[in-house]
Design a protein around this motif. Structure first.
Motif, PDB file in Angstrom:
ATOM      1  N   GLU A 222       0.828  -1.212   0.000  1.00  0.00           N
ATOM      2  CA  GLU A 222       0.000   0.000   0.000  1.00  0.00           C
ATOM      3  C   GLU A 222       0.855   1.251   0.000  1.00  0.00           C
ATOM      4  O   GLU A 222       1.844   1.351   0.730  1.00  0.00           O
ATOM      5  N   ASP A 225      -1.805   7.179   2.646  1.00  0.00           N
ATOM      6  CA  ASP A 225      -2.543   8.425   2.448  1.00  0.00           C
ATOM      7  C   ASP A 225      -1.665   9.567   1.962  1.00  0.00           C
ATOM      8  O   ASP A 225      -2.134  10.479   1.270  1.00  0.00           O
ATOM      9  N   ARG A 228      -1.583   9.349  -1.675  1.00  0.00           N
ATOM     10  CA  ARG A 228      -2.922   9.420  -2.262  1.00  0.00           C
ATOM     11  C   ARG A 228      -3.439  10.848  -2.347  1.00  0.00           C
ATOM     12  O   ARG A 228      -4.011  11.248  -3.351  1.00  0.00           O
ATOM     13  N   GLU A 234      -7.262   4.415  -3.879  1.00  0.00           N
ATOM     14  CA  GLU A 234      -6.189   3.895  -3.042  1.00  0.00           C
ATOM     15  C   GLU A 234      -5.275   3.102  -3.967  1.00  0.00           C
ATOM     16  O   GLU A 234      -5.746   2.319  -4.792  1.00  0.00           O
ATOM     17  N   TRP A 236      -1.724   0.622  -4.739  1.00  0.00           N
ATOM     18  CA  TRP A 236      -0.769  -0.355  -4.244  1.00  0.00           C
ATOM     19  C   TRP A 236       0.349  -0.535  -5.252  1.00  0.00           C
ATOM     20  O   TRP A 236       0.108  -0.543  -6.472  1.00  0.00           O
ATOM     21  N   ARG A 253     -15.359   2.083   1.162  1.00  0.00           N
ATOM     22  CA  ARG A 253     -14.317   2.889   1.791  1.00  0.00           C
ATOM     23  C   ARG A 253     -14.421   4.325   1.278  1.00  0.00           C
ATOM     24  O   ARG A 253     -13.535   4.809   0.575  1.00  0.00           O
ATOM     25  N   PHE A 255     -14.337   8.263   0.488  1.00  0.00           N
ATOM     26  CA  PHE A 255     -13.233   9.209   0.662  1.00  0.00           C
ATOM     27  C   PHE A 255     -13.747  10.643   0.632  1.00  0.00           C
ATOM     28  O   PHE A 255     -13.042  11.571   0.225  1.00  0.00           O
TER      29      PHE A 255
END
Length: 329
Positions: A222, A225, A228, A234, A236, A253, A255
């Protein structure tokens, strides 16, 4: 500046150029299509460019994403891009498309000033593509993506939605293919934006499902944040890099706390959120000779009323009256 009562500042403008589309994706619209907006209801090229100019020069917008429907169906698209590229400060400009028309337009769009593209592709199987989109245009999409990459509209980002019983087993294959071809893949949870209002939470493929499937073949690290920022995906790192894969988990999830987007529909309505049920009319102001400052103030008022979140977790949540094709992605 477009600020709301929660302190979020909108710097990213999504502009729908048309509600029409040349596919009939099952998660978006019925096979027979929809009742399209009339020509007089649509913003003209001049009106679109004026609103973008106001957003960039008066309201702090730094990024513009052209969407639809299918924006490549807009006859004046290249000219709109070229005029927006001449704005100062110059906004970053991208396009979300199904890719069918990219083979013939990618070079012209790059020359006009477009920076990059997002292309929707849910499957590597032509037969599944036909089932999902009700059209036999799979190779056209692949050719369009290659043309965009060759024209320098990079990074080419690929948006994929996984559907139960159709393509829910394809996540690892899609990622392997994206890595091989130099595309950045982003999986998107199916959202309640279909015209048929047939979406069901208990039938969707979640971010957790997608990651579990990908990890059967890849090692994912990952980003976190910090990397991001306000981006919806998100991300990876795949097998140690340099390739990355993203997941946009709007349902499981959300945002919303970092959202920096404002949206303009093809008929000139401001939307504060994809899931909003209210709109603010800028087209009427445009056509009643309002000044740039008056239009900017209307836009500010609209964004000031932005809600804290999408409301998807509220038991009383209702889908927007207008489907994705009408309000822009």
């Amino acid at each position: 500046m477009l600020i709301d009562t929660f302190g979020r500042v909108a710097t990213d403008l999504r502009v729908s150029l048309t509600d029409r589309c040349n596919l009939r994706c099952t998660y978006c619209m019925p096979e027979e299509g929809l009742q399209w907006l009339g020509k007089s209801d649509l913003l003209t090229d001049d009106e679109i460019v004026r609103l973008i100019r106001i957003a960039v020069t008066e309201l702090g917008i730094t990024e513009v994403r052209f969407t639809g429907g299918e924006p490549l169906l807009r006859p004046g698209l290249v000219g709109i891009v070229e005029r927006c590229a001449a704005l100062r400060p110059r906004p970053k400009m991208s396009l979300t498309t199904n890719g069918i028309g990219l083979k013939r337009t990618a070079t012209a769009l790059k020359a006009a000033g477009l920076d990059r593209v997002n292309v929707s592709l849910d499957t590597l199987r032509p037969d599944v593509f036909k089932t999902l989109t009700r059209r036999s245009r799979h190779q056209d999409v692949l050719d369009g993506m290659a043309a965009a990459r060759d024209a320098g509209l990079t990074p080419v980002k690929v948006n994929a939605v996984l559907m139960p019983g159709l393509n829910d087993d394809e996540a690892p294959d899609l990622l392997a293919w994206a890595v091989e071809n130099g595309y950045e893949l982003r999986f998107i949870e199916q959202m309640p934006l279909d015209a048929q209002h047939g979406w069901k939470r208990d039938g969707m493929i979640t971010a957790g499902d997608i990651l579990e499937s990908l990890r059967t073949r890849f090692t994912l690290t990952e980003e976190g944040d910090t990397e991001r920022g306000s981006a919806p995906a998100e991300r990876w790192v795949v097998d140690g890099g340099p390739h990355r894969v993203g997941v946009i988990a709007s349902v499981t999830r959300p945002f919303c706390g970092a959202c920096d987007r404002t949206r303009l529909t093809a008929d000139g309505q401001v939307r504060t959120c994809l899931f909003a049920r209210e709109e603010s009319d800028l087209r009427a102001a445009l056509r009643s000779d309002a000044t740039d400052q008056e239009i900017a103030e209307l836009w500010k008022v609209a964004m000031w009323g932005k809600k804290a979140g999408s409301g998807l977790d509220d038991p009383t949540f209702l889908q927007p009256d207008r489907p994705m094709s009408a309000i822009g992605g």
